[in-house]
Design an enzyme around this catalytic site. Sequence first.
Site, PDB file in Angstrom:
ATOM      1  N   SER A  70       4.141   2.494   8.264  1.00 16.09           N
ATOM      2  CA  SER A  70       3.766   1.456   7.309  1.00 16.09           C
ATOM      3  C   SER A  70       4.967   0.948   6.542  1.00 16.09           C
ATOM      4  O   SER A  70       5.843   1.716   6.139  1.00 16.09           O
ATOM      5  CB  SER A  70       2.752   2.002   6.304  1.00 16.09           C
ATOM      6  OG  SER A  70       1.479   2.067   6.850  1.00 16.09           O
ATOM      7  N   GLY A  71       4.993  -0.372   6.310  1.00 17.97           N
ATOM      8  CA  GLY A  71       6.080  -0.974   5.555  1.00 17.97           C
ATOM      9  C   GLY A  71       7.297  -1.275   6.388  1.00 17.97           C
ATOM     10  O   GLY A  71       8.210  -1.973   5.938  1.00 17.97           O
ATOM     11  N   ASP A 111       0.034  -7.705   1.738  1.00 25.15           N
ATOM     12  CA  ASP A 111       0.506  -6.314   1.702  1.00 25.15           C
ATOM     13  C   ASP A 111       2.041  -6.265   1.713  1.00 25.15           C
ATOM     14  O   ASP A 111       2.664  -5.864   2.700  1.00 25.15           O
ATOM     15  CB  ASP A 111      -0.073  -5.551   2.907  1.00 25.15           C
ATOM     16  CG  ASP A 111       0.109  -4.055   2.799  1.00 25.15           C
ATOM     17  OD1 ASP A 111       0.508  -3.573   1.721  1.00 25.15           O
ATOM     18  OD2 ASP A 111      -0.160  -3.362   3.796  1.00 25.15           O
ATOM     19  N   GLY A 118       2.726   6.517   9.315  1.00 24.64           N
ATOM     20  CA  GLY A 118       4.076   6.831   8.880  1.00 24.64           C
ATOM     21  C   GLY A 118       5.039   5.677   9.065  1.00 24.64           C
ATOM     22  O   GLY A 118       6.146   5.699   8.539  1.00 24.64           O
ATOM     23  N   HIS A 152       0.820  -1.211   0.000  1.00 23.48           N
ATOM     24  CA  HIS A 152       0.000   0.000   0.000  1.00 23.48           C
ATOM     25  C   HIS A 152       0.857   1.266   0.000  1.00 23.48           C
ATOM     26  O   HIS A 152       0.354   2.353  -0.276  1.00 23.48           O
ATOM     27  CB  HIS A 152      -0.997   0.001   1.167  1.00 23.48           C
ATOM     28  CG  HIS A 152      -0.420   0.324   2.504  1.00 23.48           C
ATOM     29  ND1 HIS A 152      -0.089  -0.633   3.434  1.00 23.48           N
ATOM     30  CD2 HIS A 152      -0.141   1.512   3.094  1.00 23.48           C
ATOM     31  CE1 HIS A 152       0.372  -0.048   4.525  1.00 23.48           C
ATOM     32  NE2 HIS A 152       0.345   1.254   4.345  1.00 23.48           N
TER      33      HIS A 152
END
Length: 280
Positions: free
Chosen positions: A234-235, A138, A232, A93
Amino acid sequence: MLVKLLTFLLLQAAVAVLADVRSIPQPDQRQPSLINELVRQPPRLDGRIVGGQPINITDAPYQISLQLSFLIFFKHHCGGSLISKEWILTAAHCTLGKKTNQLRVRLGTSETKRNGQLLRIRKIINHEKFNVSNADYDFSLLQLQEPIEFDDTKQAVKLPKQGQEFKDGEMCNVSGWGSTWNSNESNEWLRQVQVPLFNQEECSKIYSRYGGVTDSMICAGYSEGGKDSCKGDSGGPLVNGNGVLAGVVSWGIPCAKPNYPTVYGRVSFVREWIREHSGV
């Protein structure tokens, strides 16, 4: 006249958002917006470190900042993990709809705006089964334009074996430059918080109204809340005590809220996919 013009523009923007909110992927799945609450949308994709402590990049040398072009600058967008000298694992995402020239990777530094290296990306590989509606699969792989040299600020994280299981309650570290929900805590310096892995069945029940959690996901967080990843982050990496990458920050509702653990991409579920596409 100026006030009327601004009011008109704001109303136009609101109409556009309301028209698209059911169909487009949400950029911050961790913290629901007012619109999301009104239309009862799933929680928004994203992440931030809440209740954590500042750390040096040498404490998490696999951590990178994925940065998105903003006018003539690049601004922190998501986190990610070095898995080799030229490959990074992050969340799909974070990269969906993005082109390589829109993104940069800053690594080798505890700060998002300076030091380290700001590098170009050669290739983006989103998992072909990524589902924007429930954040299934994801995962995204990024290939750097050129391989880097490892040192004490840049190291690859250990990857799990395909199908490797992790125990409920196992403590893991999650790190990133996401918002802290505290004006006295800067998010420009890398932060980290420790969270326990959460029972999969219980987590799926908690999120049943959003379709539950799938086999490609793993949950972590405190029942009492207070410590979490959020917008912030994410990932970014969820790493266990043995230094193994258990998860990739994906989604949740809302940050650090009691009885709502964060949902991460389960790296062991896609270990062979990582090997197939990166050779790592």
